[in-house]
Motif scaffolding. Structure first.
Motif, short mmCIF file in Angstrom:
data_model
loop_
_atom_site.label_atom_id
_atom_site.label_comp_id
_atom_site.label_asym_id
_atom_site.label_seq_id
_atom_site.Cartn_x
_atom_site.Cartn_y
_atom_site.Cartn_z
N SER A 41 0.83 -1.20 0.00
CA SER A 41 0.00 0.00 0.00
C SER A 41 0.87 1.25 0.00
O SER A 41 0.54 2.25 -0.64
CB SER A 41 -0.92 0.02 1.21
OG SER A 41 -1.84 -1.05 1.13
N GLN A 85 -7.33 0.54 -0.78
CA GLN A 85 -7.59 -0.65 0.01
C GLN A 85 -8.73 -0.38 0.99
O GLN A 85 -9.59 -1.22 1.19
CB GLN A 85 -6.31 -1.05 0.78
CG GLN A 85 -6.49 -2.31 1.61
CD GLN A 85 -5.17 -2.78 2.23
OE1 GLN A 85 -4.11 -2.19 2.05
NE2 GLN A 85 -5.25 -3.87 2.97
N ASP A 170 -5.46 -1.73 -5.08
CA ASP A 170 -4.90 -2.21 -3.82
C ASP A 170 -5.92 -3.09 -3.11
O ASP A 170 -6.84 -2.60 -2.47
CB ASP A 170 -4.50 -1.01 -2.94
CG ASP A 170 -3.63 -1.44 -1.76
OD1 ASP A 170 -3.43 -2.66 -1.57
OD2 ASP A 170 -3.17 -0.55 -1.02
N GLU A 171 -5.70 -4.38 -3.21
CA GLU A 171 -6.59 -5.37 -2.56
C GLU A 171 -8.06 -5.10 -2.86
O GLU A 171 -8.90 -5.12 -1.98
CB GLU A 171 -6.35 -5.40 -1.05
CG GLU A 171 -4.94 -5.86 -0.73
CD GLU A 171 -4.81 -6.30 0.73
OE1 GLU A 171 -5.80 -6.74 1.30
OE2 GLU A 171 -3.69 -6.21 1.25
MG MG Z 1 -1.94 -2.81 2.05
#
Ligand code: MG
Ligand code: ATP
Lengths: 249, 478
Positions: A41, A85, A170-171
């Motif tokens: 991240s 995220q 991000d995820e």
């Molecule tokens: Mg992360």
């Protein structure tokens, strides 16, 4: 598209990115995996210019320009997109208003006229549909009271509206149910093109069954410690990360 | 991020300029002679002079209140000039074309093209320039409906019975220090009378403006809505930049008789002082309305200006089933201080009040909500709902809430909710990451925060309010 050379960055006086190299060509999809706290991240934040993330060394070239020279909003307008995220809520600001401001800003940067409200609404509704979000979400506050999965789909919708050159996800798969995962993956795949690249950060090989990457990297302790093709993800799924650490050491 | 915001809030106040209009100004100081001078300048009847003098004596016996959450250097009331009028007063213009072009230019600089605005919006404009009304439009059309809308100084002559009956009936002379001062020296202001059963055919609007160095501004507004009538009144102000602090102590009185409805909207953008906290208007306002049976008074205010704001538009819910509302946005930045809120006094049965306030603090400002909800022994079945939200921008400002609740009737229901939030770095970064610059992002977030109140503003005013807020956000928040 993106060329990161020996990037080093710190947060709150702590070195997090410690000499990271990555090259991404137009049209490529790169998956980044790696243990919690590895700096995935952080990499996204550094690339998008978030305040508090201080670059202490190295260089980043994006579409032929020195990315690190630009303000965060300029990077966004230049075509860098980060799907968060943990997307934050902005109560009171309607999603539609937010999206319009965003698209207007990007269009202005590209020398295009702003879309009139009617055309924009039409476009936004179309994108909502593409990620299977009800149109009510346009009226609600930005991410306000959205479920985890709805927030993630909202991020993908924004990506579709902005048509960026480089998308960092991000995820985006975390917290999604199976159907939503499919929706998000379809969304991403529909955006794949020869002049658009992706960095897909994920912990799960499963996502990569849907979004098939050209490369898989392992980010550990602030560096890319291993790179490979899509089969690397399978290997990681099976063996975890500890074997790499040993290999690296 | 805080750094950036601090940068943004340093922008200059846009309405900062002084118009060069020769004016007749009284030297500073306050005594009986000054009051006699003001009164004679306006050819006032004896009773009004007596009324002023009585107020002056009341005021002399009073002390300046110190309970508000504001700090400012002591005001020397003998350093204030209590009368000023544009020279062109004597031969007053009959239409806009006859108005001093300098004045019109001033309004244009403020983005208020008078001709256009009056024509396009169908708004009757009673413009107060300094202390004297110089232009009144649309009077004819209002006349047809029987609506009286004129400077109070004229109403004193043309409708003495009404003025005599209602002046000071809602805000008595001894009500408070500033109100007493206003009674003694009030300059001019608006007078509105809506006859029985009449729905005022247009929004009534007044723009206020302070233009004379160290001239106090003491507006006096009186609105009377007869039984079953309806009126929406809009007040907007902006002032030129200067170094000296200026005193402003207005009084507004509203009378809503049985089944009448008064909607009073304000956008206040007096000069707030510079980034160092120098200059700015001291705004001590007393606004109050009384509601008779089934009547309704709704206050909506957008307060973005002034160095010090002391203001509590209130409702006395005297008649059964009457309704009071207060919707407020108060934005402070730099060294501004605001202590504002409302009083809802429930006297009648089944009276209802709603209070929604949005306080926004930026820079090193202090923003306080102070509200009183009182349910008197006769207020059977009365209800109040209060919601106070504060938004902080940066980390050097303050938000405070002082709710006072007094319930003397067991069946009365009082609900109070309060929240405090911050414009977070995460929110701003999300906006930036989507290509939106910080200034626009803050403006969007603040506007979103205020939405509930803005929707109460009349359409005709929304644009103007938006513009004034935009100026404040551009110049003051980012
Ligand atoms: Mg992360
Ligand atoms: N703003 C911050 N303040 C303090 N520490 C931070 C900050 N951002 C990141 N870090 C630290 O940097 C390290 C890397 O965090 P990062 O969020 O990049 O990890 P990640 O690889 O994304 O992990 P995960 O898989 O859990 O999402 C962590 O130790 C984290 O605590």
């Amino acid at each position: 598209m993106l060329s990161i050379k020996n990037l080093q960055a710190k947060v709150e006086e702590k070195d997090i990115i410690k000499g990271l190299n990555l090259n991404i060509k137009p049209g490529e999809v790169h998956a980044i995996m790696g243990p919690n706290g590895a700096g995935k991240s952080t990499l996204g934040n550094v690339l998008s210019g978030r305040e508090g993330y201080e670059v202490t060394g190295g260089s980043v070239e994006f579409l032929g320009k020195d990315l690190l020279d630009f303000e965060p909003e300029e990077r966004a307008r230049e075509g860098l997109f980060l799907a968060f995220q943990y997307p934050v809520e902005i109560p009171g600001v309607s999603n539609l208003e937010f999206l319009k401001a965003s698209v207007d800003a990007v269009r202005e940067h590209r020398g295009q006229d702003p879309l009139d409200s009617v055309s924009f609404l039409k476009l936004a509704r179309e994108k909502c549909k593409a990620v299977n979000l009800d149109q009510n979400f346009l009226k609600r506050g930005v991410n306000e009271g959205f479920s985890g999965g709805e927030k993630k789909r909202n991020e993908i919708m924004q990506m579709m509206l902005l048509e960026p050159s480089l998308c960092i996800l991000d995820e985006t798969d975390s917290g999604l149910d199976i159907d939503a995962l499919q929706v998000v993956a379809d969304g991403v795949n529909s955006q794949r093109s020869v002049d658009r690249s992706f960095i897909v950060v994920t912990h799960y090989q499963r996502l990569l069954d849907y979004i098939v990457p050209d490369y898989v990297h392992v980010l550990a302790n602030g560096r890319i410690v291993k790179s490979g093709g899509k089969e690397l993800a399978l290997e990681l799924e099976e063996k975890g990360y500890s074997w790499i650490d040993e290999e690296v050491v | 991020m805080t750094e950036e915001i601090n940068e943004l809030i340093k922008n200059e106040y846009e309405a900062g300029f002084v118009t060069d209009v020769e004016s007749e100004t009284l030297p500073p100081g306050l005594n009986e002679d000054v009051i006699r001078f003001i009164s004679s300048k306006k050819n006032e009847p004896e009773w009004l002079l007596e009324w002023r003098l009585k107020a002056f004596h009341v005021w002399k016996e009073m002390d300046e209140p110190t309970w508000a959450h504001v700090q400012y250097p002591e005001i020397n009331f003998q350093d204030v000039s209590y009368y000023s009028a544009p020279k062109s007063m004597d031969d007053r213009p009959k239409s806009l074309d006859e108005v001093d072009p300098e004045l019109l230019k001033t309004y244009e600089k403020l983005g208020i093209p008078l001709h256009e605005q009056a024509a396009l919006a169908g708004v009757a404009v009673d413009v107060v320039f300094d202390s004297v009304s110089v232009v009144t439009t649309f009077r004819e059309k209002l006349k047809e409906a029987g609506v009286i809308f004129m400077p109070i100084s004229e109403a004193v002559h043309e409708h003495p019975d009404l003025v005599k009956k209602y002046l000071g009936s809602v805000v008595p002379q001894k009500d408070n220090y500033y109100a007493a001062l206003n009674c003694a020296v009030f300059s001019d202001g608006s007078f509105v009378y809506i006859p029985k059963g009449v729905r005022c055919p247009m929004e009534l609007s007044t723009y206020f403006r302070i233009n004379e160095q160290s001239t106090g501004q003491f507006e006096r507004t009186l609105i009377i809505a007869e039984e079953g009538s309806h009126v929406s009144y809009l007040e907007g102000c902006t002032a030129p930049m200067r170094d000296e602090n200026q005193l402003h102590a207005a009084v507004v009185e509203l009378v809503a008789l049985d089944n009448a409805e008064i909607k009073y909207s304000t956008v206040q953008n007096w000069y707030p002082g510079d980034a160092e906290g120098k200059g700015g208007i001291y705004n001590f306002v007393t606004k109050r309305g009384v509601c008779h049976t089934n009547a309704k008074i709704s206050w909506t205010q957008v307060e973005t200006g002034s160095a010090v704001t002391w203001k509590y538009p209130s409702c006395i819910l005297k008649g059964d089933n009457s309704v009071g509302e207060f919707y407020s946005v108060a934005l402070t930045n730099n060294f501004q201080q605001a202590d504002t809120g409302t009083k809802m006094i429930h006297l009648g049965k089944n009276t209802k009040s709603t209070i929604i306030t949005k306080g926004i603090s930026a820079g090193k400002s202090q923003n306080a909500y102070r509200g009183l909800v009182r349910m008197n022994p006769g207020a059977e079945g009365a209800r109040n709902y209060t919601q106070c939200d504060s938004l902080l921008i940066g980390d050097k400002c303050g938000a405070h809430t002082f709710p006072y609740i007094e319930s003397k009737h067991p069946s009365a229901v009082i609900e109070h909710e309060a929240t405090t939030s911050k414009v977070s770095d995460d929110q701003l970064f999300l906006c930036q990451q989507r290509g939106i610059d910080v200034e626009k992002a803050v403006s969007m977030i603040v506007n979103g925060f205020c939405k509930e109140v803005f929707k109460e503003l009349p359409m005709e005013f929304a644009v103007e309010a938006g513009k004034l807020l935009e100026v404040s956000l551009e110049g003051s928040v980012g």
